[in-house]
Design a protein around this motif. Sequence first.
Motif, PDB file in Angstrom:
ATOM      1  N   UNK A 117       0.785  -1.118  -0.049  1.00  0.00           N
ATOM      2  CA  UNK A 117      -0.146   0.012   0.031  1.00  0.00           C
ATOM      3  C   UNK A 117       0.758   1.261   0.041  1.00  0.00           C
ATOM      4  N   UNK A 118       1.862   1.399   0.754  1.00  0.00           N
ATOM      5  CA  UNK A 118       2.929   2.493   0.713  1.00  0.00           C
ATOM      6  C   UNK A 118       3.504   2.705  -0.656  1.00  0.00           C
ATOM      7  N   UNK A 119       3.816   1.270  -1.279  1.00  0.00           N
ATOM      8  CA  UNK A 119       4.677   1.429  -2.541  1.00  0.00           C
ATOM      9  C   UNK A 119       3.525   2.163  -3.513  1.00  0.00           C
ATOM     10  N   UNK A 120       2.432   1.632  -3.600  1.00  0.00           N
ATOM     11  CA  UNK A 120       1.482   2.321  -4.529  1.00  0.00           C
ATOM     12  C   UNK A 120       1.262   3.757  -3.958  1.00  0.00           C
ATOM     13  N   UNK A 121       1.185   4.171  -2.828  1.00  0.00           N
ATOM     14  CA  UNK A 121       1.005   5.377  -2.620  1.00  0.00           C
ATOM     15  C   UNK A 121       2.052   6.386  -3.024  1.00  0.00           C
ATOM     16  N   UNK A 122       3.110   5.971  -3.045  1.00  0.00           N
ATOM     17  CA  UNK A 122       4.490   6.452  -3.301  1.00  0.00           C
ATOM     18  C   UNK A 122       4.441   6.731  -5.029  1.00  0.00           C
ATOM     19  N   UNK A 123       3.929   5.592  -5.607  1.00  0.00           N
ATOM     20  CA  UNK A 123       3.948   5.759  -7.069  1.00  0.00           C
ATOM     21  C   UNK A 123       2.764   6.405  -7.447  1.00  0.00           C
ATOM     22  N   UNK A 124       1.715   6.779  -6.698  1.00  0.00           N
ATOM     23  CA  UNK A 124       0.589   7.686  -7.158  1.00  0.00           C
ATOM     24  C   UNK A 124       0.886   9.089  -6.834  1.00  0.00           C
ATOM     25  N   UNK A 125       1.861   9.512  -5.969  1.00  0.00           N
ATOM     26  CA  UNK A 125       2.216  10.986  -5.705  1.00  0.00           C
ATOM     27  C   UNK A 125       3.347  11.200  -6.582  1.00  0.00           C
ATOM     28  N   UNK A 126       4.283  10.610  -6.924  1.00  0.00           N
ATOM     29  CA  UNK A 126       5.508  10.728  -7.679  1.00  0.00           C
ATOM     30  C   UNK A 126       5.758  10.203  -9.040  1.00  0.00           C
ATOM     31  N   UNK A 127       4.656   9.317  -9.547  1.00  0.00           N
ATOM     32  CA  UNK A 127       4.721   8.736 -10.691  1.00  0.00           C
ATOM     33  C   UNK A 127       5.967   7.880 -10.893  1.00  0.00           C
ATOM     34  N   UNK A 128       6.508   7.235  -9.882  1.00  0.00           N
ATOM     35  CA  UNK A 128       7.659   6.307  -9.955  1.00  0.00           C
ATOM     36  C   UNK A 128       7.653   5.238 -10.696  1.00  0.00           C
ATOM     37  N   UNK A 129       8.660   4.702 -11.355  1.00  0.00           N
ATOM     38  CA  UNK A 129       8.871   3.274 -11.903  1.00  0.00           C
ATOM     39  C   UNK A 129       9.443   2.453 -10.899  1.00  0.00           C
TER      40      UNK A 129
END
Length: 187
Positions: A117-129
Motif C-alpha cells: 500500500x505504501x509503494x502504491x501511494x508513493x507511485x501515485x504521488x511521484x509517478x515512480x517506476x
Amino acid sequence: MIGAVNATTATTIGIMHFQPDIVINQGIAGAHRIDLHTGDIVIGEKCYNINSYDMPAKNKGEGSNPFEWELNKRAKEVQEANAQLVEQIEKSLISNEIKPIYKGVLGSGDVFNREVDRIIWITEIFKTHCEDMESIGTYTVCNRFNIPCVGIRIISNNEILAEKLDKEQARKLQRVLIKILPKLVEK
C-alpha cells in the motif's frame, strides 16, 4: 555502502577529485509498477526524494499514520537527468539488444519500502517506476555542480508481484554497462 548520504559524499568527492564530464549512477532498485520485473532496466529521466515529509503533531498514544504525512520542499523538488545522456544510453542499450528498457522516474530515499500500500501511494504521488537508496544524492550533487548525470537501475525485486530480492541483478547491470560504456564515451 548504500544510502543517500554515502552517494552524496562519494559523488562530491569524485567530482572534486576527478572533474568528470558525466556521472552515471547505477545499481539495483525495487519496482513500483506491475509491468516491471526483475531484470528490467530503468533509465531515470527524473528523480525524487521519496522520504522527505512533514508530519502532523501527535501526542503519545495517538499512533502514526504515514498516509497523513505531507510532502515537504525537498520531496517536491525534481532532480533532472541530462536528456542527451538519457537518449544516448537508451540507444546504446537498444542497439546491444538489451531489453526491456524503460525511461522514467526514480524514487530515492533511505527506506526499503516493502509495504505494498505504501509503494502504491508513493507511485501515485511521484509517478515512480522504481526506488533506490542513492540516486537522489547523486542527481542533487551533479545538478548543483552542473555535471550531466543519469541514473540507471536494474529491477532487483517487485514487492507488489511478490518477486523476491535478487542482488545478483547488480552484476548483470554492471556487465551490460561495461559492454556499452566504451562506445558511449567515444560519443
